[in-house]
Design a protein around this motif. Structure first.
Motif, short mmCIF file in Angstrom:
data_model
loop_
_atom_site.label_atom_id
_atom_site.label_comp_id
_atom_site.label_asym_id
_atom_site.label_seq_id
_atom_site.Cartn_x
_atom_site.Cartn_y
_atom_site.Cartn_z
N ARG A 1 0.84 -1.21 0.00
CA ARG A 1 0.00 0.00 0.00
C ARG A 1 0.86 1.25 0.00
NH1 ARG A 1 -1.67 2.72 4.34
NH2 ARG A 1 -3.38 4.14 4.06
N PHE B 1 2.34 1.95 -3.41
CA PHE B 1 1.36 2.58 -4.30
C PHE B 1 1.14 4.05 -3.96
CE2 PHE B 1 -0.24 -1.82 -5.15
CZ PHE B 1 0.10 -1.82 -6.48
N ILE B 2 1.14 4.36 -2.69
CA ILE B 2 1.02 5.77 -2.27
C ILE B 2 2.18 6.56 -2.84
CG2 ILE B 2 1.14 7.32 -0.27
CD1 ILE B 2 -0.40 5.13 1.30
N CYS C 1 -3.02 10.66 -1.99
CA CYS C 1 -2.53 9.47 -2.68
C CYS C 1 -3.00 8.17 -2.04
CB CYS C 1 -1.01 9.50 -2.75
SG CYS C 1 -0.38 10.86 -3.77
N GLU C 2 -3.35 8.22 -0.77
CA GLU C 2 -3.85 7.02 -0.09
C GLU C 2 -5.13 6.51 -0.74
OE1 GLU C 2 -4.22 7.87 4.07
OE2 GLU C 2 -2.05 7.91 4.36
N ALA D 1 -4.24 4.84 -3.95
CA ALA D 1 -3.53 3.58 -3.69
C ALA D 1 -4.50 2.45 -3.38
CB ALA D 1 -2.55 3.76 -2.54
N LYS E 1 -0.48 -4.38 -9.34
CA LYS E 1 0.58 -3.39 -9.49
C LYS E 1 1.13 -3.33 -10.91
CE LYS E 1 4.61 -6.18 -8.33
NZ LYS E 1 5.78 -6.30 -7.52
#
Length: 127
Positions: A14, A17-18, A85-86, A89, A97
């Motif tokens: 996670r 991705f953030i 961004c969370e 994500a 991904k």
């Protein structure tokens, strides 16, 4: 114990991705973008700098280097950007991904050059 490891791995994914989305955000300073891009590219790379089949060392980059890079980068990025961004994500984690084949190719090239260098030096020693 297994549940803790799975939770830790999911949280690490996670955070990557953030950082992936934060790297694209214009509110992030350029020096943070550069470092973030390096961490994210390495994490998304299909090939590790130290291959996983090498005992113990193969997993050190995944277990130590990536989390340390993430911790450093998270301190460089403004909190408002991280919050925005969370949300992105969480959405992408459902879809999988992206792979970074450019970084993977660079790592393969580096390993290829190391192998060629080793072969040349061994050949010189034997002659």
């Amino acid at each position: 114990m297994s549940k803790k490891i799975k939770t830790w791995a999911r949280n690490l994914k996670r955070q990557i991705f953030i950082l992936y989305f934060a790297c694209k955000d214009e509110r992030v300073p350029w020096y943070a973008k550069v470092f973030t891009a390096c961490v994210v590219a390495y994490a998304f790379s299909p090939i590790d700098l130290i291959p996983d089949f090498i005992p113990i060392l193969g997993y050190l980059d995944d277990v130590i280097l990536v989390p340390i890079g993430i911790m450093i980068v998270l301190k460089m990025i403004p909190k408002t950007v991280l919050t925005d961004c969370e949300v992105k994500a969480e959405e992408i984690m459902k879809n999988g991904k992206p792979k970074n084949w450019i970084v993977g190719s660079i790592i393969v090239l580096i390993w290829g050059l190391i192998i060629i260098w080793a072969i040349i030096n061994i050949y010189r020693l034997l002659n």
